[in-house]
Motif scaffolding. Structure first.
Motif, mmCIF file in Angstrom:
data_model
loop_
_atom_site.group_PDB
_atom_site.id
_atom_site.type_symbol
_atom_site.label_atom_id
_atom_site.label_comp_id
_atom_site.label_asym_id
_atom_site.label_seq_id
_atom_site.Cartn_x
_atom_site.Cartn_y
_atom_site.Cartn_z
ATOM 1 N N THR A 152 0.573 -4.429 -3.390
ATOM 2 C CA THR A 152 0.730 -5.115 -2.107
ATOM 3 C C THR A 152 1.982 -5.973 -2.038
ATOM 4 O O THR A 152 2.332 -6.447 -0.967
ATOM 5 N N PHE A 203 -3.903 -0.860 -5.543
ATOM 6 C CA PHE A 203 -2.769 -0.575 -4.670
ATOM 7 C C PHE A 203 -1.808 -1.761 -4.674
ATOM 8 O O PHE A 203 -2.222 -2.916 -4.542
ATOM 9 N N PHE A 236 0.817 -1.209 0.000
ATOM 10 C CA PHE A 236 0.000 0.000 0.000
ATOM 11 C C PHE A 236 0.855 1.265 0.000
ATOM 12 O O PHE A 236 0.484 2.284 0.567
ATOM 13 N N VAL A 248 -1.213 7.444 -1.718
ATOM 14 C CA VAL A 248 -2.248 6.458 -1.433
ATOM 15 C C VAL A 248 -3.497 7.142 -0.883
ATOM 16 O O VAL A 248 -4.631 6.756 -1.202
#
Length: 213
Positions: free
Chosen positions: A133, A131, A113, A179
């Protein structure tokens, strides 16, 4: 009248939801004080109930825990405690999974993230915000050709649910946004555009109309 009513809603709805969320969190944390023995609770000592003391207590406990476990002795105590939990059948599975996720997401050295991407989802003609990971597990990576990445595709307007997919790295586009900005864009269903660069990325490339610019 309709315009004034809608304008009023735009002011009060976000404020009301924000206050409701904060009130719920504060109430939940204040409920922790009920675990204290009778006679030692703030209401018993002060004679009144002060909202927010639970929040202060939780913050102090977290800070104190971090301070005590930041040295070698504290780390050994944590290791001893985790060894005990890992010997309990059901607790072992739950605690191990939650700890692995929290260590990955909250660790300063992790990449989970940390980046917002554009990926093709749910089909090759559509793009969505996702996002990064990490990378696929070895068992998965060896079944695939080329370099792949693991991404989380959040749902709208609730980003806490979503889809975990593995995609080719070459078919992802890294977005020049944080983010937090990407989450706001997802939650608002595209209404709140964080940066004009995203719109430029989504415009078709004249050389190849099947790919964004």
């Amino acid at each position: 009248m309709k315009r004034y009513f809608v304008t009023g809603l735009l002011i009060w709805v976000p404020l009301g939801i924000t206050l409701w969320v904060i009130s719920t969190l504060v109430g939940a944390m204040d409920g922790i004080l009920l675990l204290l023995p009778e006679g030692s609770r703030p209401r018993d000592l002060l004679g009144i109930n002060i909202p927010g003391l639970g929040v202060i207590g939780v913050v102090l406990i977290v800070l104190l825990t971090g301070f005590l476990t930041a040295n070698i002795l504290g780390q050994r105590l944590v290791k001893f405690w985790e060894d005990i939990l890992n010997r309990i059948p059901v607790v072992k599975s739950i605690y191990g999974s939650v700890k692995q996720v929290s260590d990955t997401v909250l660790s300063d050295s992790g990449n989970a993230f940390r980046k917002a991407l554009l990926v093709r989802f749910p089909h090759n003609e559509a793009w969505t915000v996702a996002f990064l990971t990490g990378t696929p597990a070895n068992e998965i990576a060896k079944q695939l050709d080329g370099e792949h990445v693991s991404v989380y595709v959040p749902t709208t307007p609730n980003p806490t649910s979503g889809y975990f997919i593995v995609v080719k790295k070459s078919e992802t586009i890294e977005l020049d946004m944080s983010v937090d900005e990407a989450l706001k864009y997802v939650i608002s269903m595209g209404v709140v555009s964080p940066t004009p660069k995203l719109a430029a990325l989504l415009r078709p490339d004249p050389a190849n109309p099947n790919l964004p610019g």
